[in-house]
Scaffold this motif. Structure first.
Motif, PDB file in Angstrom:
ATOM      1  N   GLU A  55       1.040  -1.009  -0.228  1.00 49.75           N
ATOM      2  CA  GLU A  55      -0.047  -0.271  -0.115  1.00 49.75           C
ATOM      3  C   GLU A  55       0.739   1.219  -0.163  1.00 49.75           C
ATOM      4  O   GLU A  55       1.689   1.373   0.831  1.00 49.75           O
ATOM      5  CB  GLU A  55      -1.222   0.327   1.278  1.00 49.75           C
ATOM      6  CG  GLU A  55      -1.757   1.610   1.255  1.00 49.75           C
ATOM      7  CD  GLU A  55      -2.094   1.529   2.725  1.00 49.75           C
ATOM      8  OE1 GLU A  55      -2.872   2.601   3.036  1.00 49.75           O
ATOM      9  OE2 GLU A  55      -2.146   0.324   3.372  1.00 49.75           O
ATOM     10  N   VAL A  56       0.183   2.426  -1.180  1.00 48.97           N
ATOM     11  CA  VAL A  56       0.952   3.010  -0.917  1.00 48.97           C
ATOM     12  C   VAL A  56       0.042   4.269  -1.517  1.00 48.97           C
ATOM     13  O   VAL A  56      -0.787   4.388  -1.253  1.00 48.97           O
ATOM     14  CB  VAL A  56       1.738   3.788  -2.189  1.00 48.97           C
ATOM     15  CG1 VAL A  56       3.536   2.985  -1.989  1.00 48.97           C
ATOM     16  CG2 VAL A  56       1.195   3.655  -3.486  1.00 48.97           C
ATOM     17  N   SER A  57       0.779   5.377  -0.319  1.00 47.88           N
ATOM     18  CA  SER A  57      -0.512   6.575   0.116  1.00 47.88           C
ATOM     19  C   SER A  57      -0.205   7.744  -1.446  1.00 47.88           C
ATOM     20  O   SER A  57      -1.258   8.588  -1.788  1.00 47.88           O
ATOM     21  CB  SER A  57       0.021   7.696   1.236  1.00 47.88           C
ATOM     22  OG  SER A  57       1.635   7.981   0.256  1.00 47.88           O
ATOM     23  N   ALA A  58       0.410   7.412  -2.551  1.00 46.56           N
ATOM     24  CA  ALA A  58       0.976   7.939  -3.597  1.00 46.56           C
ATOM     25  C   ALA A  58       1.464   7.768  -5.121  1.00 46.56           C
ATOM     26  O   ALA A  58       2.424   7.074  -4.752  1.00 46.56           O
ATOM     27  CB  ALA A  58       1.459   9.761  -3.020  1.00 46.56           C
ATOM     28  N   ILE A  59       0.755   8.477  -6.265  1.00 49.22           N
ATOM     29  CA  ILE A  59       1.803   7.222  -6.682  1.00 49.22           C
ATOM     30  C   ILE A  59       3.152   7.361  -7.454  1.00 49.22           C
ATOM     31  O   ILE A  59       3.485   6.938  -7.884  1.00 49.22           O
ATOM     32  CB  ILE A  59       1.088   8.508  -8.429  1.00 49.22           C
ATOM     33  CG1 ILE A  59      -0.289   8.298  -8.717  1.00 49.22           C
ATOM     34  CG2 ILE A  59       1.389   7.444  -9.759  1.00 49.22           C
ATOM     35  CD1 ILE A  59      -1.005   9.024  -9.239  1.00 49.22           C
ATOM     36  N   GLU A  60       3.702   8.587  -7.066  1.00 52.23           N
ATOM     37  CA  GLU A  60       5.570   8.672  -7.336  1.00 52.23           C
ATOM     38  C   GLU A  60       5.795   7.981  -6.169  1.00 52.23           C
ATOM     39  O   GLU A  60       6.975   7.156  -6.148  1.00 52.23           O
ATOM     40  CB  GLU A  60       6.164  10.193  -6.967  1.00 52.23           C
ATOM     41  CG  GLU A  60       5.383  10.791  -5.423  1.00 52.23           C
ATOM     42  CD  GLU A  60       3.683  11.479  -5.445  1.00 52.23           C
ATOM     43  OE1 GLU A  60       3.417  12.500  -4.885  1.00 52.23           O
ATOM     44  OE2 GLU A  60       3.464  10.988  -6.083  1.00 52.23           O
ATOM     45  N   PRO A  77     -11.252  10.123 -12.107  1.00 51.86           N
ATOM     46  CA  PRO A  77     -10.007  10.367 -12.622  1.00 51.86           C
ATOM     47  C   PRO A  77      -9.353  10.340 -13.025  1.00 51.86           C
ATOM     48  O   PRO A  77      -8.307  10.152 -13.998  1.00 51.86           O
ATOM     49  CB  PRO A  77     -11.439  10.642 -13.071  1.00 51.86           C
ATOM     50  CG  PRO A  77     -12.804  10.549 -12.918  1.00 51.86           C
ATOM     51  CD  PRO A  77     -12.299  10.465 -11.565  1.00 51.86           C
ATOM     52  N   GLN A  78      -9.164  11.862 -12.281  1.00 52.48           N
ATOM     53  CA  GLN A  78      -7.959  11.900 -12.582  1.00 52.48           C
ATOM     54  C   GLN A  78      -7.031  11.746 -11.461  1.00 52.48           C
ATOM     55  O   GLN A  78      -5.674  11.481 -12.576  1.00 52.48           O
ATOM     56  CB  GLN A  78      -7.591  13.590 -11.788  1.00 52.48           C
ATOM     57  CG  GLN A  78      -8.739  14.237 -12.310  1.00 52.48           C
ATOM     58  CD  GLN A  78      -9.814  14.100 -11.531  1.00 52.48           C
ATOM     59  OE1 GLN A  78     -10.978  13.423 -10.601  1.00 52.48           O
ATOM     60  NE2 GLN A  78     -10.543  15.609 -12.032  1.00 52.48           N
ATOM     61  N   VAL A  79      -6.937  10.616 -11.145  1.00 51.05           N
ATOM     62  CA  VAL A  79      -5.549   9.557 -10.067  1.00 51.05           C
ATOM     63  C   VAL A  79      -5.405   8.136 -11.381  1.00 51.05           C
ATOM     64  O   VAL A  79      -4.265   7.988 -11.351  1.00 51.05           O
ATOM     65  CB  VAL A  79      -6.171   9.277  -8.963  1.00 51.05           C
ATOM     66  CG1 VAL A  79      -5.452   8.058  -8.273  1.00 51.05           C
ATOM     67  CG2 VAL A  79      -6.245  10.392  -8.257  1.00 51.05           C
ATOM     68  N   MET A  80      -7.028   8.249 -11.796  1.00 49.61           N
ATOM     69  CA  MET A  80      -7.265   7.042 -13.152  1.00 49.61           C
ATOM     70  C   MET A  80      -5.602   7.285 -14.005  1.00 49.61           C
ATOM     71  O   MET A  80      -5.109   6.118 -13.925  1.00 49.61           O
ATOM     72  CB  MET A  80      -7.737   6.438 -13.542  1.00 49.61           C
ATOM     73  CG  MET A  80      -7.852   5.712 -14.405  1.00 49.61           C
ATOM     74  SD  MET A  80      -7.895   3.923 -13.313  1.00 49.61           S
ATOM     75  CE  MET A  80      -9.813   3.357 -12.921  1.00 49.61           C
ATOM     76  N   ARG A  81      -5.845   8.577 -14.374  1.00 47.92           N
ATOM     77  CA  ARG A  81      -5.194   9.125 -15.941  1.00 47.92           C
ATOM     78  C   ARG A  81      -3.631   8.964 -15.765  1.00 47.92           C
ATOM     79  O   ARG A  81      -2.672   9.315 -16.259  1.00 47.92           O
ATOM     80  CB  ARG A  81      -5.737  10.398 -16.172  1.00 47.92           C
ATOM     81  CG  ARG A  81      -7.022  10.357 -16.921  1.00 47.92           C
ATOM     82  CD  ARG A  81      -7.185  11.386 -17.722  1.00 47.92           C
ATOM     83  NE  ARG A  81      -7.768  12.524 -16.938  1.00 47.92           N
ATOM     84  CZ  ARG A  81      -8.907  12.481 -16.317  1.00 47.92           C
ATOM     85  NH1 ARG A  81      -9.917  12.054 -16.823  1.00 47.92           N
ATOM     86  NH2 ARG A  81      -9.208  13.737 -16.040  1.00 47.92           N
ATOM     87  N   ALA A  82      -3.266   9.382 -13.884  1.00 47.39           N
ATOM     88  CA  ALA A  82      -1.880   9.969 -13.677  1.00 47.39           C
ATOM     89  C   ALA A  82      -0.773   8.866 -12.870  1.00 47.39           C
ATOM     90  O   ALA A  82      -0.246   8.615 -13.875  1.00 47.39           O
ATOM     91  CB  ALA A  82      -2.135  10.679 -12.245  1.00 47.39           C
ATOM     92  N   VAL A  83      -1.929   7.655 -12.855  1.00 44.93           N
ATOM     93  CA  VAL A  83      -1.325   5.974 -12.973  1.00 44.93           C
ATOM     94  C   VAL A  83      -0.832   5.683 -14.493  1.00 44.93           C
ATOM     95  O   VAL A  83       0.383   5.809 -14.633  1.00 44.93           O
ATOM     96  CB  VAL A  83      -1.939   5.421 -12.269  1.00 44.93           C
ATOM     97  CG1 VAL A  83      -1.664   3.689 -12.022  1.00 44.93           C
ATOM     98  CG2 VAL A  83      -2.471   5.637 -11.037  1.00 44.93           C
TER      99      VAL A  83
END
Length: 279
Positions: A55-60, A77-83
């Motif tokens: 488990e992580v809290s941020a994409i980076e 949707p923004q998180v999905m695109r960022a991943v």
């Protein structure tokens, strides 16, 4: 002491699907990451970590090029695109019922302009549903009571609901909108498995002297099961594992009921039942 298990209890299809997808993503010995807990069950999340799903809290924080598993509650949707933009492989474990609510909210936002989401603001599932609607309009409101509905809301209005909410909460909001002179377009996106578990828990709590509700304390559907049971049975106990059971709770109890939230796997339920039967 007789131990009676609720007719419907424990992990639902969406949760089991998420677990299967997460484990499949590390089947070859690799590592995978989830943004936030995959499901609201601390014991399961810890076990997944031991098996390579972190488990992580941020994409980076996820290794570039790795698999990122989208939790069962969904993401914006923004998180999905960022991943995807970060070069990671997206493993979408969003519960199909949550995805349905997201799609309904987005559709209503495009067509109607105003959307009421019956659900807890800040809950990850509700955040995702709200964000899907806000791709088209800013007039999106997460509410759990009529008092939270904006007084100046205007028709047309669409209504969707967090999948783990109770039907009477949805009905309360819809009745309030009608009292304001608005006939909303309503999509009842409450998960059938949630309704089954709530109805079964209510029935069981009327038949026993005590009832144990198993599930994460951060699980909204488990918390609602506890509230439903506590309204009928004074001796209602919310635990996450069998280790929390206290024999003194059941002094003079002839029959104890057992139910569990939709994020609680079968092995956790079986362990609690076995310990109760030994008392």
């Amino acid at each position: 002491m007789k131990v009676v298990r609720a007719k419907h209890a424990g992990a639902c299809y969406g949760v089991q699907r998420a677990l299967d997808l997460a484990l499949k993503s590390v089947a070859d010995g690799g590592r995978a990451y989830t943004l936030g807990p995959l499901i609201h069950n601390p014991q399961v999340v810890e076990k997944l970590s031991d098996q390579g799903v972190t488990e992580v809290s941020a994409i980076e924080d996820a290794e570039r090029g790795s698999s990122v598993v989208i939790r069962s509650h969904g993401v914006t949707p923004q998180v999905m695109r960022a991943v995807a933009a970060a070069g990671n492989t997206v493993v979408d474990a969003t519960c199909p019922h949550v995805a349905r609510a997201q799609k309904a909210a987005a559709d209503m936002a495009r067509r109607l302009g105003s959307v009421v989401v019956v659900g807890e603001a800040g809950h990850p599932e509700v955040e995702g549903i709200v964000a899907c609607a806000r791709e088209s309009t800013e007039r999106v409101y997460a509410v759990t009571s009529p008092a939270e509905v904006p007084a100046d809301i205007e028709a047309p209005v669409g209504v969707v609901v967090q999948t783990t909410q109770q039907k009477d909460k949805l009905d309360e909001i819809v009745s309030h909108l009608r009292a304001l002179g608005i006939e909303p377009e309503v999509k009842n996106t409450i998960c059938f498995a949630t309704s089954q578990r709530q109805d079964a828990a209510a029935d069981l709590s009327e038949q026993v002297d005590a009832i144990v509700v198993i599930g994460g304390r951060n699980s909204s559907n488990t918390t609602r099961l506890f509230d439903i049971c506590a309204a009928q049975c004074e001796r209602t106990f919310h635990i996450e594992s069998a280790a929390e059971l206290d024999e003194s709770w059941f002094s003079g109890v002839g029959a104890v009921g057992v139910t569990a939230g939709a994020s609680t796997p079968e092995d956790q339920i079986a362990e609690v039942v076995a310990r109760l039967e030994r008392m």
